[in-house]
Design a protein around this motif. Structure first.
Motif, short mmCIF file in Angstrom:
data_model
loop_
_atom_site.label_atom_id
_atom_site.label_comp_id
_atom_site.label_asym_id
_atom_site.label_seq_id
_atom_site.Cartn_x
_atom_site.Cartn_y
_atom_site.Cartn_z
N TYR A 138 5.47 55.70 34.42
CA TYR A 138 4.73 56.58 33.52
C TYR A 138 3.76 55.79 32.66
CZ TYR A 138 7.96 55.29 29.70
OH TYR A 138 8.69 54.62 28.76
N ILE A 139 2.73 56.49 32.22
CA ILE A 139 1.75 55.91 31.31
C ILE A 139 1.59 56.83 30.12
CG2 ILE A 139 -0.21 56.93 32.56
CD1 ILE A 139 -1.74 54.28 31.75
N ILE A 140 1.61 56.23 28.94
CA ILE A 140 1.45 56.97 27.69
C ILE A 140 0.00 56.84 27.25
CG2 ILE A 140 2.19 57.16 25.28
CD1 ILE A 140 4.74 55.50 26.37
N ILE A 172 -3.98 49.40 28.06
CA ILE A 172 -5.30 49.53 28.67
C ILE A 172 -6.19 50.26 27.67
CG2 ILE A 172 -6.65 50.44 30.59
CD1 ILE A 172 -3.99 50.54 32.19
N SER A 173 -7.29 49.64 27.28
CA SER A 173 -8.23 50.30 26.38
C SER A 173 -9.05 51.32 27.16
CB SER A 173 -9.17 49.28 25.74
OG SER A 173 -10.25 49.93 25.09
N ALA A 174 -9.20 52.52 26.60
CA ALA A 174 -10.06 53.55 27.18
C ALA A 174 -11.22 53.80 26.22
CB ALA A 174 -9.28 54.83 27.45
N ASP A 175 -11.90 52.72 25.89
CA ASP A 175 -13.05 52.77 25.00
C ASP A 175 -14.26 52.24 25.76
OD1 ASP A 175 -15.04 51.63 22.99
OD2 ASP A 175 -13.64 52.63 21.63
N SER A 176 -15.31 53.02 25.82
CA SER A 176 -16.47 52.66 26.65
C SER A 176 -17.28 51.51 26.10
CB SER A 176 -17.38 53.88 26.82
OG SER A 176 -17.89 54.30 25.56
N THR A 231 -3.17 49.43 35.83
CA THR A 231 -1.91 50.17 35.74
C THR A 231 -0.88 49.62 36.72
OG1 THR A 231 -3.05 52.19 35.04
CG2 THR A 231 -0.84 52.44 35.94
N ASN A 232 -1.30 49.40 37.95
CA ASN A 232 -0.37 48.83 38.94
C ASN A 232 0.11 47.45 38.53
OD1 ASN A 232 -0.51 51.07 40.65
ND2 ASN A 232 -2.30 50.27 41.75
N ASP A 233 -0.79 46.67 37.95
CA ASP A 233 -0.42 45.33 37.50
C ASP A 233 0.62 45.40 36.38
OD1 ASP A 233 -0.82 42.42 37.53
OD2 ASP A 233 -1.72 42.70 35.55
N ILE A 234 0.40 46.30 35.44
CA ILE A 234 1.33 46.44 34.31
C ILE A 234 2.67 46.98 34.79
CG2 ILE A 234 1.75 47.64 32.13
CD1 ILE A 234 -1.31 47.68 31.73
N PHE A 235 2.64 47.98 35.67
CA PHE A 235 3.90 48.53 36.20
C PHE A 235 4.75 47.45 36.85
CE2 PHE A 235 2.13 53.11 36.88
CZ PHE A 235 2.31 53.38 35.53
N SER A 236 4.10 46.54 37.55
CA SER A 236 4.85 45.51 38.26
C SER A 236 5.49 44.50 37.32
CB SER A 236 3.93 44.78 39.25
OG SER A 236 2.97 43.98 38.56
N LYS A 237 4.96 44.40 36.11
CA LYS A 237 5.44 43.40 35.15
C LYS A 237 6.29 43.99 34.03
CE LYS A 237 1.29 40.53 35.76
NZ LYS A 237 0.06 40.02 35.09
N HIS A 238 6.16 45.31 33.80
CA HIS A 238 6.77 45.90 32.60
C HIS A 238 7.57 47.16 32.92
CE1 HIS A 238 4.61 43.21 29.83
NE2 HIS A 238 3.57 43.36 30.62
N ASN A 239 8.38 47.09 33.95
CA ASN A 239 9.35 48.17 34.21
C ASN A 239 8.71 49.55 34.32
OD1 ASN A 239 11.54 46.33 34.13
ND2 ASN A 239 11.53 46.42 31.90
N ASN A 240 7.58 49.62 35.02
CA ASN A 240 6.97 50.91 35.34
C ASN A 240 6.53 51.71 34.12
OD1 ASN A 240 7.06 50.64 38.12
ND2 ASN A 240 9.10 51.53 38.28
#
Length: 304
Positions: free
Chosen positions: A4-6, A32-36, A85-94
């Protein structure tokens, strides 16, 4: 267990950065920053980039990841953010956190991109030439008259996005909003959307105070150093245009600061208009950290 992503969204100056860092630390994950604009390494104070101390507390993606000379848009962000996101999931328990106020970027990440039609080159050139001859005020007036639906949520100081909308209107006779995708892309992870809001007078006071702090931190000097690049799309934004106008003799410094505060308040209002259209967002006050964590736990079945 489903990853999941918050997503933490809301207007500028509401307190998104501090909350995102707190949540990421509690969940032992990255952001992940969502700032343009914060993705541009050359920009700093004027885009309210997280401080060096904040960046050291939690790993951030899409901060200082690009140059103002790069063409960064929603397509670029979607591809970058999905990979991150995939990179973070692999390192931080999804689990991952996304934070920002660029609604189009968040929408692209969550739902995929809109099917906006191609515009003939002659129409694109017509709009570009008219803008170069008549300026931003003409462009803004054209959008207000021809595409009020887009104007209500647009970055009104961003000529590139305004020109894009006007091109679509000239080519199709329809608002660019009419081409928003009907079928959302299904992502292989759960999305939890949290919105932050404050009473408008308090939010506006925070915006005004933040501009004053930016000035103390050296925003004027930062803008002056960036003046040779003012023609780039990345610099066509609140926080710098006002001072370019001052350097060009159009405003006094006091007027430039007042315009920055006013334009930022208007931008915050448009951000809220955009995010309030999303029924999936659960709204909180920025101080309700424990309530937010309880909400996240409920949405994930408490597995964290």
């Amino acid at each position: 267990m489903t990853p999941y992503i918050i997503i933490i969204a809301g207007p500028t100056a509401v307190g998104k950065t501090a909350l995102a860092i707190e949540i990421a630390k509690r969940l032992d994950t990255a952001i992940i920053s969502a700032d343009s604009r914060q993705c541009f390494g050359e920009l700093g104070i004027g885009v309210a980039k997280p401080s060096a101390t904040e960046l050291q507390q939690v790993q951030h993606y899409f901060i200082d990841s690009h140059s103002v000379h790069d063409n960064v848009n929603a397509v670029v962000f979607e591809q970058y953010a999905l990979k991150a996101t995939n990179d973070i999931f692999s390192k931080h328990n999804n689990c991952a956190v996304m934070v920002g106020g660029t609604g189009l970027y968040i929408k692209a990440f969550c739902e995929g991109l809109d099917n906006i039609p191609d515009v003939p080159e002659d129409i694109r050139q017509k709009v570009t030439t008219a803008f170069e001859e008549k300026g931003l005020q003409w462009l803004q007036q054209e959008i207000q008259e021809k595409d009020p639906a887009f104007w209500a949520v647009a970055e009104q100081q961003n000529p590139q996005r305004l020109m894009r909308a006007l091109e679509v209107w000239y080519a199709t006779g329809q608002s660019i909003e009419a081409f928003r995708i009907a079928h959302k892309t299904q992502r292989p992870f759960k999305i939890i959307k949290i919105g932050l809001e404050l009473d408008r007078p308090l939010l506006y006071d925070r915006i005004n105070a933040r501009v004053d702090i930016m000035m103390q931190e050296g925003l004027l000097e930062e803008a002056r150093a960036l003046q040779p690049l003012q023609h780039l799309n990345a610099l066509q934004t609140v926080g710098y245009r006002e001072f370019f106008n001052f350097f060009n003799g159009e405003y006094t410094l006091e007027q430039a600061i007042d315009m920055l505060k006013q334009n930022t308040r208007h931008y915050a209002k448009r951000q809220l208009t955009w995010f309030k259209r999303d029924p999936a967002i659960q709204w909180f006050q920025p101080a309700q950290v424990n309530e937010i964590m309880q909400y996240i736990s409920a949405q994930t079945g408490g597995w964290r």
